[in-house]
Design an enzyme around this catalytic site. Structure first.
Site, PDB file in Angstrom:
ATOM      1  N   PRO A 370      43.700  42.230  46.052  1.00  0.00           N
ATOM      2  CA  PRO A 370      43.590  41.087  46.845  1.00  0.00           C
ATOM      3  C   PRO A 370      42.418  40.356  46.959  1.00  0.00           C
ATOM      4  CG  PRO A 370      43.931  42.977  48.260  1.00  0.00           C
ATOM      5  CD  PRO A 370      43.739  43.647  47.065  1.00  0.00           C
ATOM      6  N   GLY A 371      42.251  38.970  47.139  1.00  0.00           N
ATOM      7  CA  GLY A 371      40.971  38.507  47.194  1.00  0.00           C
ATOM      8  C   GLY A 371      40.793  38.345  48.607  1.00  0.00           C
ATOM      9  N   HIS A 396      39.198  47.209  44.401  1.00  0.00           N
ATOM     10  CA  HIS A 396      40.316  47.198  45.386  1.00  0.00           C
ATOM     11  C   HIS A 396      40.310  45.527  46.100  1.00  0.00           C
ATOM     12  CE1 HIS A 396      37.508  47.663  48.520  1.00  0.00           C
ATOM     13  NE2 HIS A 396      38.690  47.619  49.525  1.00  0.00           N
ATOM     14  N   GLY A 399      35.353  42.747  48.858  1.00  0.00           N
ATOM     15  CA  GLY A 399      34.234  43.397  49.237  1.00  0.00           C
ATOM     16  C   GLY A 399      33.235  42.222  50.056  1.00  0.00           C
TER      17      GLY A 399
END
Lengths: 473, 142
Positions: A370-371, A396, A399
């Protein structure tokens, strides 16, 4: 700190001091710069000092500072000599992502987008302080912790096919709720089936670009413009409490002397406390699978009501981002079981792994990244190379790069909503302040993160998706 | 009045310092800082009282346990903290500390707009500095 560039996207911190193995970071020069600004690399070095660590202390392209382990940290430990650490899993155990595909296209939903999102917002308990389903008893909660998403399916939430399309079949078999504190259970009772706040979200998305048509097809992604639904949430207060409880229990038994970071506390995998943590963690993982299973069910209800049918809403996959798992990997030419910690990292098994659903086994598992709120998200496929490069792990998400505090100072939630609206993205949230904190400018560039994953070969691009509707807790 | 707490930059989560003339005052202000990440502390009515009693092997653990009470009371009883009263910290013979306090606030979250969620209190960069005055520093996981 010495950082050696090995190739365009591979950086190594050589062994020094108490490090038992080197640390390796997968990043572009641009991502490395942001990683250098906080404690990420120091934390990766600390992980490299832990007993029984195998090969390397790995850092994924979206890494940032965490507690104990960095977020985006991956490490595998020998089952007999190695340790298990709650700080290597994170507070939000099985924070993860579920992706549903639909038969609808952008055109089909265009006129009903607002209504769809408004109904989802009504059906899915969202933000903080909002209770889940009707009050659960403790014994039902324990059943959920043992059975995971299987409980949800048995109770009318979704189908058996969903379980096949979930890591671990939606149930970690080693789960044992008997080592979970009363306090953790109490926190779990009111929150089952809730999305939570912070970076958690539910998005209606459309496929913007397909990189690999053959694999996309296998995953149920047919064409650009196809509508998907992504659910990003975790184990809520129950998981957070399990982490806190075991950090404390391990401190009480092993002490904190000599630890570079109090959250690096750990226990031997084969010790009673190590085993208790593992079984409790598995139970929290199951809670999170159940959560996403229930939310997916409500999403289907909404599509049935608003669009007339939810028939095509099949699950592409459901992945964990914060977890420790016992897996077989080849180390020095020998296949062995190790305990792989993925903290803010996604498993990316390539073709042939028995753990992945049969329909995907010839291709590799879907990796869902996911963004940040309102930006692109990605579907990747796991690779064989990842076994050697990262114990089958990749990034993932985006960030963070900017603190919530700074984001609040710079952005206003209403202004972000207006900007998203201009881009054709609908937004529903319980809190404008929460929206401002999650502004996409506060995150790393997710496009850059997945590009590194693709180039290094730890997860290859399949499709890029963009939101058309965002629900934020 | 002097500042009770201030937030510092932290990439992923929330980091704050809380101040006080005494350990008790700094701990109370740390509880308010934690609560302020979730709701507008000044807007919460003082309707309900909750007794809080925690122990710690050291001051850091005592602070961690005390702040966890803010999250626990909220998640399990929907209790929103407005102020901390009658706080007392004592050293225990043979090591460790205990803390007693009364949380004052309301248990009607529907009356308030909640704007965040603190998942856990951490030891990350935790500091307790005691000189003429007391400063505590905490990072909470959001």
């Amino acid at each position: 700190m010495e950082i050696r560039q090995i190739s365009e996207f591979v950086w190594e911190i050589p062994k020094c001091g108490d490090m038992r193995v080197p640390a390796v970071l997968y990043a572009s020069a641009k991502l490395l710069e942001s990683v250098k600004r906080d404690m990420t690399l120091q934390q990766a070095r600390n992980v490299a000092c832990l007993p029984g660590i195998e090969r390397m202390s790995y850092v994924m392209p979206d890494a940032h500072q965490g507690y104990g382990f960095p977020i985006g940290g991956v490490a595998a430990f020998d089952m007999d000599r190695g340790i298990i650490s709650p700080g290597g899993v994170g507070y939000d155990i099985n924070c993860g992502v579920r992706l549903l595909r639909t038969d609808y296209t952008e055109k089909d939903v265009a006129a009903r987008r607002k209504e769809l999102l408004a109904e989802i917002f009504k059906e899915v308990p969202a933000g903080v302080g909002k209770g889940g389903i009707t009050k659960l008893s403790r014994s039902v909660l324990k059943e959920i912790l043992t059975k995971g998403a299987e409980w949800a399916v048995e109770n009318g939430y979704g189908t058996r096919e969903d379980l096949l399309m979930t890591e671990e079949g939606g149930r970690m078999k080693d789960a044992d709720p008997s080592h979970i504190s009363a306090r953790a259970l109490e926190r779990g009772i009111p929150q089952l089936g809730t999305l939570g706040a912070g970076n958690h979200f539910l998005e209606i998305q459309k496929v913007a670009h397909i990189y690999d048509e053959a694999i996309a097809k296998v995953f149920g992604i047919d064409a650009e413009g196809q509508i998907l639904v992504m659910i990003h949430c975790g184990s809520r207060g129950l998981g957070h409490q399990v982490a806190s409880d075991y950090i404390e229990k391990m401190e009480n038994v092993f002490g904190i002397k000599g630890l570079p970071d109090r959250e690096l506390i750990n226990a031997p995998i084969r010790s009673p406390l190590g085993e208790q943590y593992y079984k409790s963690m598995c139970a929290a993982v199951n809670y999170a699978f159940t959560n996403r299973q229930m939310i997916a069910h409500w999403v289907r209800d909404v599509f049935a009501k608003v669009m007339g049918s939810s028939k095509g809403l099949r699950q592409v996959y459901d992945v964990c981002h914060n977890v420790a798992k016992v897996e077989k990997h080849v180390i020095n030419g020998k296949e062995r079981e190790v305990c792989v910690h993925r903290k803010g990292a996604t498993r990316s098994f390539g073709p042939g792994r028995p753990e992945i659903p049969e329909v995907y086994r010839a291709y590799g598992q879907p990796v869902i990244i996911p963004g940040s709120m309102g930006t692109a998200s990605y579907l990747l496929v796991g690779t064989r190379e990842a076994e050697d490069l990262s114990f089958s792990s990749t990034a993932h998400g985006a960030g963070r790069v900017m603190s919530r505090h700074e984001a609040l100072r710079r952005f206003r939630g209403e202004q972000i909503r207006d900007e998203l609206e201009k881009k054709g993205i609908e937004l529903q949230s319980t809190s404008w302040k929460g929206v401002a904190e999650e502004a996409s400018a506060a995150y790393k560039d997710v496009d850059e993160v997945v590009r590194v994953s693709h180039e290094v070969g730890i997860g290859r691009l399949v499709a890029r998706v963009v939101p058309v509707g965002v629900m934020k807790g | 009045m002097e500042k009770k707490y201030r937030f510092l930059n932290h990439t992923a989560d929330a980091k704050f310092q809380a101040f006080g003339r005494t350990l008790e005052e700094a701990f109370s202000n740390a509880a308010l800082a934690t609560a302020s990440l979730m709701w507008d502390v000044g807007a919460v009515a003082r309707m309900v009282k909750r007794r809080v009693c925690v122990e710690g092997r050291d001051l850091e653990q005592l602070l961690l346990h005390f702040l966890e009470e803010v999250i626990y009371a909220f998640e399990t009883q929907s209790f929103l903290l407005a102020s901390v009263e009658e706080i007392k910290i004592k050293a225990v013979k043979g090591g460790g500390f205990w803390l007693r306090a009364v949380f004052v606030g309301d248990n009607e979250p529907s009356k308030h707009r909640l704007h965040g969620e603190v998942k856990a209190v951490t030891y990350n960069e935790m500091k307790i500095e005691q000189a003429d005055s007391v400063t505590v520093q905490v990072v909470v996981d959001m």
